[in-house]
Design a protein around this motif. Structure first.
Motif, short mmCIF file in Angstrom:
data_model
loop_
_atom_site.label_atom_id
_atom_site.label_comp_id
_atom_site.label_asym_id
_atom_site.label_seq_id
_atom_site.Cartn_x
_atom_site.Cartn_y
_atom_site.Cartn_z
N ASN A 49 0.83 -1.21 0.00
CA ASN A 49 0.00 0.00 0.00
C ASN A 49 0.85 1.25 0.00
N ALA A 50 1.93 1.25 0.75
CA ALA A 50 2.81 2.42 0.81
C ALA A 50 3.50 2.67 -0.53
N ALA A 51 3.93 1.61 -1.19
CA ALA A 51 4.62 1.76 -2.49
C ALA A 51 3.69 2.37 -3.53
N PHE A 52 2.41 2.00 -3.49
CA PHE A 52 1.48 2.50 -4.49
C PHE A 52 0.77 3.78 -4.06
N ALA A 53 1.04 4.27 -2.87
CA ALA A 53 0.47 5.54 -2.41
C ALA A 53 1.41 6.72 -2.63
N MET A 54 2.64 6.42 -3.04
CA MET A 54 3.62 7.50 -3.24
C MET A 54 3.21 8.38 -4.42
N PRO A 55 3.35 9.70 -4.30
CA PRO A 55 3.04 10.58 -5.43
C PRO A 55 3.85 10.23 -6.69
N GLU A 56 5.08 9.76 -6.49
CA GLU A 56 5.93 9.40 -7.63
C GLU A 56 5.33 8.23 -8.43
N THR A 57 4.62 7.35 -7.75
CA THR A 57 3.97 6.23 -8.45
C THR A 57 2.89 6.76 -9.37
N PHE A 58 2.07 7.68 -8.89
CA PHE A 58 1.02 8.28 -9.72
C PHE A 58 1.61 9.05 -10.89
N GLU A 59 2.73 9.72 -10.65
CA GLU A 59 3.39 10.48 -11.72
C GLU A 59 3.89 9.53 -12.80
N LEU A 60 4.54 8.45 -12.40
CA LEU A 60 5.07 7.48 -13.37
C LEU A 60 3.93 6.88 -14.19
N ILE A 61 2.87 6.46 -13.54
CA ILE A 61 1.73 5.87 -14.25
C ILE A 61 1.15 6.88 -15.24
N GLY A 62 0.92 8.09 -14.80
CA GLY A 62 0.34 9.12 -15.67
C GLY A 62 1.23 9.44 -16.86
N ARG A 63 2.53 9.53 -16.62
CA ARG A 63 3.48 9.84 -17.70
C ARG A 63 3.48 8.74 -18.75
N TRP A 64 3.54 7.49 -18.31
CA TRP A 64 3.57 6.39 -19.28
C TRP A 64 2.22 6.16 -19.94
N GLN A 65 1.13 6.35 -19.21
CA GLN A 65 -0.20 6.22 -19.81
C GLN A 65 -0.41 7.27 -20.90
#
Length: 105
Positions: A73-89
């Motif tokens: 949960n902590a790994a996927f709650a990081m703002p950097e995770t959302f940024e990476l997903i959004g950038r690649w999507q």
């Protein structure tokens, strides 16, 4: 210990160099997070039956090893995770299915 296994499927063919960059970005983020103990990723090996897949055909599989659900949960709650997903999507849309499980074998 638990595993988080992701099956990643890009909507359109993705250049090998971009797939390598995507997997490296995920690896760097996850292993640098302090929450992930192990990381592995492999390309899907295409077979003739893929043309008849009922849901989608994988592009790659990614597996994270974590201490517990709190670490996941902590790994996927990081703002950097959302940024990476959004950038690649935005660059190469993709779908992901995942399973959380005890280590296999």
């Amino acid at each position: 210990m638990m595993q988080h296994t992701m099956i990643v499927s890009f909507d359109q063919p993705i250049p090998d160099s971009d797939l390598d960059a995507y997997l490296k970005d995920v690896e760097n983020l996850m292993t640098g997070s302090g929450h992930v103990r192990t990381f592995s990723a492999r390309r899907h090996i295409r077979v003739a039956g893929d043309d008849h897949a009922p849901v989608f055909v994988a592009t790659a599989v990614v597996q994270l090893g974590l201490a517990d659900l709190a670490a996941l949960n902590a790994a996927f709650a990081m703002p950097e995770t959302f940024e990476l997903i959004g950038r690649w999507q935005a660059r190469h849309p993709y779908k992901v299915v995942w399973v959380n499980h005890e280590p296999l074998g």
